[in-house]
Scaffold this motif. Structure first.
Motif, short mmCIF file in Angstrom:
data_model
loop_
_atom_site.label_atom_id
_atom_site.label_comp_id
_atom_site.label_asym_id
_atom_site.label_seq_id
_atom_site.Cartn_x
_atom_site.Cartn_y
_atom_site.Cartn_z
N SER B 202 -21.86 -8.30 10.88
CA SER B 202 -21.61 -9.74 10.71
C SER B 202 -22.90 -10.57 10.81
CB SER B 202 -20.59 -10.23 11.73
OG SER B 202 -21.09 -9.98 13.02
N HIS B 203 -23.90 -10.04 11.53
CA HIS B 203 -25.14 -10.80 11.64
C HIS B 203 -25.99 -10.67 10.37
CE1 HIS B 203 -25.56 -6.72 13.08
NE2 HIS B 203 -26.84 -6.75 12.75
N VAL B 204 -25.72 -9.59 9.58
CA VAL B 204 -26.50 -9.41 8.35
C VAL B 204 -25.80 -10.07 7.17
CG1 VAL B 204 -27.73 -7.75 6.91
CG2 VAL B 204 -27.16 -7.17 9.29
N ILE B 205 -24.54 -9.61 6.93
CA ILE B 205 -23.84 -10.21 5.79
C ILE B 205 -23.02 -11.39 6.26
CG2 ILE B 205 -23.66 -8.54 3.89
CD1 ILE B 205 -21.45 -7.13 5.36
N THR B 206 -23.71 -12.45 6.57
CA THR B 206 -23.03 -13.64 7.08
C THR B 206 -22.22 -14.33 5.98
OG1 THR B 206 -25.04 -14.85 6.61
CG2 THR B 206 -24.72 -14.13 8.87
N TRP B 207 -22.46 -13.91 4.75
CA TRP B 207 -21.73 -14.53 3.63
C TRP B 207 -20.46 -13.76 3.27
CZ3 TRP B 207 -21.60 -10.59 0.22
CH2 TRP B 207 -22.64 -9.64 0.31
N SER B 208 -20.09 -12.75 4.06
CA SER B 208 -18.92 -11.96 3.70
C SER B 208 -17.64 -12.81 3.68
CB SER B 208 -18.74 -10.83 4.71
OG SER B 208 -17.46 -10.27 4.54
N PRO B 209 -16.84 -12.67 2.64
CA PRO B 209 -15.63 -13.49 2.53
C PRO B 209 -14.66 -13.27 3.68
CG PRO B 209 -16.04 -12.24 0.50
CD PRO B 209 -17.02 -11.76 1.50
N THR B 210 -14.69 -12.07 4.27
CA THR B 210 -13.72 -11.83 5.35
C THR B 210 -14.09 -12.60 6.60
OG1 THR B 210 -14.95 -9.87 6.01
CG2 THR B 210 -13.09 -9.54 4.53
N LEU B 211 -15.30 -13.15 6.64
CA LEU B 211 -15.68 -13.94 7.81
C LEU B 211 -15.16 -15.37 7.74
CD1 LEU B 211 -19.35 -12.67 8.33
CD2 LEU B 211 -17.30 -12.04 9.61
N ILE B 212 -14.54 -15.72 6.60
CA ILE B 212 -14.03 -17.09 6.45
C ILE B 212 -13.15 -17.47 7.63
CG2 ILE B 212 -12.45 -18.55 5.09
CD1 ILE B 212 -13.62 -17.37 2.58
N SER B 213 -12.25 -16.55 8.04
CA SER B 213 -11.34 -16.91 9.14
C SER B 213 -12.12 -17.10 10.44
CB SER B 213 -10.22 -15.88 9.29
OG SER B 213 -10.75 -14.60 9.20
N ASP B 214 -13.18 -16.30 10.64
CA ASP B 214 -14.01 -16.50 11.84
C ASP B 214 -14.64 -17.88 11.84
OD1 ASP B 214 -13.37 -13.87 11.81
OD2 ASP B 214 -15.35 -13.15 12.49
N TYR B 215 -15.14 -18.26 10.66
CA TYR B 215 -15.77 -19.58 10.58
C TYR B 215 -14.75 -20.70 10.78
CZ TYR B 215 -19.76 -16.98 8.75
OH TYR B 215 -20.79 -16.11 8.60
N ILE B 216 -13.52 -20.46 10.32
CA ILE B 216 -12.47 -21.46 10.56
C ILE B 216 -12.24 -21.60 12.06
CG2 ILE B 216 -10.01 -21.96 10.27
CD1 ILE B 216 -10.21 -20.75 7.47
N ASN B 217 -12.21 -20.46 12.77
CA ASN B 217 -12.03 -20.51 14.23
C ASN B 217 -13.12 -21.34 14.90
OD1 ASN B 217 -10.02 -18.77 13.62
ND2 ASN B 217 -10.93 -16.97 14.62
N VAL B 218 -14.36 -21.07 14.47
CA VAL B 218 -15.49 -21.81 15.03
C VAL B 218 -15.30 -23.31 14.77
CG1 VAL B 218 -17.99 -22.18 14.91
CG2 VAL B 218 -17.04 -19.86 14.76
N TYR B 219 -14.84 -23.61 13.58
CA TYR B 219 -14.61 -25.00 13.18
C TYR B 219 -13.62 -25.68 14.13
CZ TYR B 219 -13.35 -28.84 9.94
OH TYR B 219 -13.11 -30.04 9.35
N PHE B 220 -12.57 -24.94 14.52
CA PHE B 220 -11.59 -25.53 15.43
C PHE B 220 -12.18 -25.75 16.82
CE2 PHE B 220 -8.17 -24.00 12.50
CZ PHE B 220 -7.68 -25.27 12.24
N TYR B 221 -13.00 -24.79 17.26
CA TYR B 221 -13.61 -24.94 18.59
C TYR B 221 -14.62 -26.07 18.63
CZ TYR B 221 -11.54 -20.63 20.39
OH TYR B 221 -10.68 -19.70 20.81
N SER B 222 -15.52 -26.05 17.60
CA SER B 222 -16.66 -26.97 17.69
C SER B 222 -16.47 -28.26 16.90
CB SER B 222 -17.91 -26.27 17.16
OG SER B 222 -17.78 -26.06 15.78
N GLY B 223 -15.55 -28.22 15.95
CA GLY B 223 -15.38 -29.39 15.11
C GLY B 223 -16.45 -29.49 14.03
#
Lengths: 302, 257
Positions: B202-223
């Motif tokens: 995840s630290h290398v392929i930060t653009w992976s589509p499957t990380l979208i849900s992780d980024y959504i989670n971060v969005y909820f935490y941090s706004g």
């Protein structure tokens, strides 16, 4: 003018030639039967002509310049086992495939209504296709093949799976369609070919073994025999037949008589006169000719 | 015009097979299940009983962000499964049954055939996702605290992009397999493999589509929306487009046998 010409058409599956260097052409307005035993390569040939599968080798030219677009614009195709979207009604399905063939919704609807009438399905048009009988599906299949007024109608075994009534209906329909379009249909039933087509193409093991007008292929020269059968056999019939001067010999067969004659035209009228006069119950009067079956058997075993 | 014909037929087919009813309902159940049970857990335990006398139970109530994330992660698992199941037969079933032969005997463009089917199923899944997550958002707002409407809408849109890719992959397998089961199996294997690889690296392929849900989670935490979510979305769209192109080419070259 030729509607479609086929040159050295070949399809190879796993190094066997399912279709092997077929060369033939289709004339407009003719009904042509593609004959052959099961596994002769008929379906593969038809699928190539309908534009589904690519030939391994050879060419299909559809009326040279005039039709340069996708061949599917000009060909109506009925597969051997047509399957529909069973959740649609017959009317919906026809409208749908009509629109797929670039008719407007309005045109497709009008054409669908016309075809449903032609194939005698108007009463069932609102019914789901899943409720249709085999014969109804076959007729719907023919209707869908006609929806875009194709120049060539390809029917793969249109009657083989039908009961005698369905078969009769479909054959009558083919006879009707012949008036406006070229029809190519495959069958392994020789009678059907004889009944509606003018020309035959005979295939065996992927190769074309005989082609030509049905009358050319099937008539033998100097026919001199007439096959007669009667419902209730009249008395002294053998003697009465022998009295006719053009009759040469009478042979009793299991289902009637084979009458050998000198001149077929004179004998025909004399025999019919006699039968009429005596009011015999004639059930069969056949001028002996080689049937397609004989040709077929001969060609296949050669 | 031909495209619309196939598209409308697909919508009708989904409608008549009740997909427009059961898929949204199932999605809604998945989405609200976890936040609701978490909220009512103490009450449920009380009523069901069997808790020994004197045992103290201390369940921390999840935060707003946690509650909302529960919905997303449920849909990320079970929702994906349902999306695969409803789309596994889109092409393969038609090829196998033989309708394909009738339909394709008309001058149908393969691109129209694939894309119309794709867009129709995407609409169904996108609607189900939006409906279920909005219902869940409604309950989360009542029970746990506030999440802004903008935030939920943006999250839903990114989540739909992730599902776009999944449906694209299912279409790809549809184009060369006849068995619906195999289509589903391979699609899920592919998605799981993508997930595993992406989380390991995840630290290398930060653009992976499957990380979208992780980024959504971060969005909820941090706004705050991570920039990477845009790259992941572009990657998802790219995979979708490539899948659909390959699917079209495969169908075009395929001989029916």
């Amino acid at each position: 003018m030729t509607l479609m010409s086929v040159e050295q058409l070949t399809k190879t599956y796993q190094s066997t030639n399912v279709v092997d260097e077929l060369t033939f052409s289709l004339e407009p307005g003719k009904c042509v039967a593609l004959l052959g035993p099961n596994g002769a390569g008929k379906t593969t040939t038809l699928r190539m002509l309908a534009g589904f599968i690519k030939p391994t080798k050879g060419e299909i030219v559809f009326n040279e310049e005039r039709f340069s677009r996708d061949v599917r614009h000009y060909v109506g195709y009925l597969p051997q086992y047509p399957v529909f979207h069973n959740w649609m009604s017959g009317e919906e399905f026809l409208t749908y495939v009509g629109q797929l063939a670039y008719l407007t919704k309005h045109e497709a609807k009008a054409k669908a209504a016309e075809l449903l009438d032609l194939v005698n399905l108007s009463d069932a048009k609102k019914q789901r296709i899943s409720k249709y009988s085999g014969g109804m599906k076959q007729r719907l299949g023919i209707a869908q093949a006609l929806i875009h007024d194709p120049k060539l109608i390809i029917l793969d075994e249109p009657v083989s799976s039908l009961d005698p009534i369905g078969r009769r209906e479909v054959l009558n329909l083919i006879r009707e369609l012949k008036k406006d379009a070229t029809i190519l249909f495959s069958t392994h039933i020789l009678n059907d070919a004889e009944e509606v087509s003018e020309e035959i193409l005979l295939m065996h093991k992927g190769k074309m073994i005989k082609q030509g007008a049905i009358s050319d292929v099937s008539e033998t020269q100097g026919t001199t025999s007439i096959h007669l059968s009667f419902g209730d056999e009249p008395k002294f019939i053998e003697e009465r037949l022998k009295e006719i001067d053009s009759v040469f010999n009478v042979n009793r067969e299991e289902d009637g008589f084979i009458v050998t004659v000198h001149d077929i035209n004179i004998a025909r009228s004399q025999l019919l006169d006699l039968i009429q006069q005596e009011e015999w119950e004639l059930t069969r009067f056949e001028i002996g000719k080689t049937s397609l079956e004989d040709i077929f058997m001969k060609a296949v075993t050669e | 015009m031909q495209w619309q014909t196939i598209f409308k037929k697909e919508l009708t087919e989904h409608w008549r097979s009740f997909k427009w009813i059961w898929v949204p309902i199932v999605f809604i159940i998945f989405a609200i299940m976890d936040p609701l049970t978490m909220y009512y857990f103490p009450i449920i335990m009380d009523t069901v009983g069997n808790v020994p006398e004197g045992a103290t139970m201390d369940f921390p109530t999840p935060s707003v962000a946690e509650a909302m994330i529960m919905s997303f992660s449920q849909l990320g698992l079970l929702g994906v499964l349902i999306a695969v199941v409803v789309s596994m037969g889109l092409v393969s079933k038609e090829v196998k049954s033989g309708v394909y032969e009738l339909v394709l005997s008309k001058p149908v463009s393969f691109t129209n055939y694939i894309t119309a089917k794709y867009v129709a199923i995407l609409m169904l899944i996108a609607f189900s996702l939006a409906a279920s997550l909005l219902v869940s958002w409604y309950y989360v707002n009542i029970l746990f605290g506030t999440i802004s409407f903008i935030q939920i809408v943006v999250s839903i849109l990114f989540f739909i992009v992730y599902f776009m890719m999944i449906l694209g992959i299912v279409m790809l397998f549809n184009s060369f397999l006849k068995s619906q089961g195999l289509v589903a199996f391979l699609s899920i294997i592919t998605v799981v493999a993508l997930n595993v690889v992406s989380s390991i690296y995840s630290h290398v392929i930060t653009w992976s589509p499957t990380l979208i849900s992780d980024y959504i989670n971060v969005y909820f935490y941090s706004g705050q929306l991570e920039t990477e979510i845009w790259f992941s979305s572009v990657a998802a769209v790219a995979i979708t487009v490539i899948s659909l192109i390959i699917a079209t080419i495969t169908l075009k070259n395929k001989a029916i046998d």
